[in-house]
Design an enzyme around this catalytic site. Structure first.
Site, short mmCIF file in Angstrom:
data_model
loop_
_atom_site.label_atom_id
_atom_site.label_comp_id
_atom_site.label_asym_id
_atom_site.label_seq_id
_atom_site.Cartn_x
_atom_site.Cartn_y
_atom_site.Cartn_z
N ARG A 63 11.49 2.38 10.66
CA ARG A 63 11.35 0.95 10.95
C ARG A 63 11.58 0.07 9.72
NH1 ARG A 63 9.18 3.81 14.62
NH2 ARG A 63 8.83 3.05 16.74
N TYR A 105 0.83 -1.20 0.00
CA TYR A 105 0.00 0.00 0.00
C TYR A 105 0.87 1.26 0.00
CZ TYR A 105 -3.93 3.03 1.18
OH TYR A 105 -4.90 4.00 1.17
N LEU A 124 -4.90 -6.95 5.66
CA LEU A 124 -5.87 -7.98 6.03
C LEU A 124 -5.78 -9.21 5.15
CD1 LEU A 124 -9.03 -5.84 6.88
CD2 LEU A 124 -7.57 -7.13 8.47
N GLU A 125 -5.27 -9.07 3.93
CA GLU A 125 -5.15 -10.21 3.03
C GLU A 125 -3.86 -10.99 3.21
OE1 GLU A 125 -8.20 -7.69 2.08
OE2 GLU A 125 -6.14 -7.00 1.80
N GLU A 145 -7.77 8.70 10.59
CA GLU A 145 -8.78 9.40 11.38
C GLU A 145 -9.92 8.51 11.85
OE1 GLU A 145 -10.09 12.63 8.95
OE2 GLU A 145 -8.12 13.58 8.91
N CYS A 154 2.40 -2.20 5.99
CA CYS A 154 2.44 -1.04 6.88
C CYS A 154 1.03 -0.49 7.03
CB CYS A 154 3.38 0.01 6.31
SG CYS A 154 3.47 1.50 7.32
N VAL A 155 0.66 -0.24 8.27
CA VAL A 155 -0.62 0.38 8.58
C VAL A 155 -0.31 1.65 9.37
CG1 VAL A 155 -2.91 0.06 9.58
CG2 VAL A 155 -1.65 -1.93 8.73
N ILE A 156 -0.69 2.79 8.82
CA ILE A 156 -0.46 4.07 9.48
C ILE A 156 -1.79 4.59 10.00
CG2 ILE A 156 0.34 6.45 9.20
CD1 ILE A 156 2.18 5.44 6.94
N HIS A 168 -10.67 2.22 11.52
CA HIS A 168 -10.21 1.19 10.57
C HIS A 168 -8.79 0.73 10.91
CE1 HIS A 168 -10.09 -1.07 6.86
NE2 HIS A 168 -8.98 -0.45 6.49
#
Length: 183
Positions: free
Chosen positions: A129, A28, A60-61, A88, A83-85, A91
């Protein structure tokens, strides 16, 4: 800052037979994913291992792809990257918690997985990271998978029969009172 702390790192495991890992990445954030991949590849190659790479739409996949590969392929282990940032909405919490939980459940079933899905507050945290010259979390995830593979080989055959899941070739037939069998 967390990047200045020193942590103990286990020595690299050694293998008498080759290891092959599947790197599953959610690209992503392409630049961050590329750094994670570079770190993972370098760590796998440092022990003489080989790897394949697949991309999935999102974090998620990643566990689903690992689960499919574990059932349908012959990889020794897996490296989960992405990576998940925080944004707002909630989610972020769902993606972080559910991807991590699914990877942990696969591990408890005997899959050797290093989890390198970053869960961060902002892009600068992710960049540090992911960078192989900085915190190298991609390399760390590959190292975790390699250590689990070494344990798996130490405690059992290198087949898929390690862990809580019975070997696929051990189907037991129940015998009825009259001598016939049922599956």
């Amino acid at each position: 800052m967390a990047g200045t702390e020193t942590h103990y790192t286990l020595p690299r495991p050694e293998f008498d037979k080759p290891v092959k890992l599947l790197i599953v990445v959610a690209p992503y954030y392409r630049d961050i994913a590329d750094n994670l991949i570079a770190g993972a590849k370098a760590e796998i190659e440092a022990v003489g291992g080989t790897w394949d790479l697949v991309e999935v739409p999102g974090a998620l996949e990643v566990p689903t792809a690992i689960g499919l590969a574990d059932r349908k392929s012959n990889f020794d282990g897996y490296v989960a990257l992405g990576c998940v940032i925080r944004g707002e909405t909630t989610h972020y919490d769902t993606v972080c918690n559910d991807s991590s939980r699914a990877i942990q459940l696969l591990g408890l079933q005997g899959s050797c997985i290093g989890n390198g899905i970053l869960t961060v507050e902002n892009r600068p945290q992710a960049e540090v990271r992911a960078d192989p010259a900085e915190m190298n979390k991609g390399g760390g995830a590959a190292a975790a998978a390699l250590h689990l593979i070494a344990l798996s080989r130490k405690w059992g055959a290198s087949t898929k029969g390690v862990g809580f899941r019975p070997p696929s070739d051990s189907i037991q037939i129940a015998e009825t009172d009259n001598g016939s069998t049922t599956a």
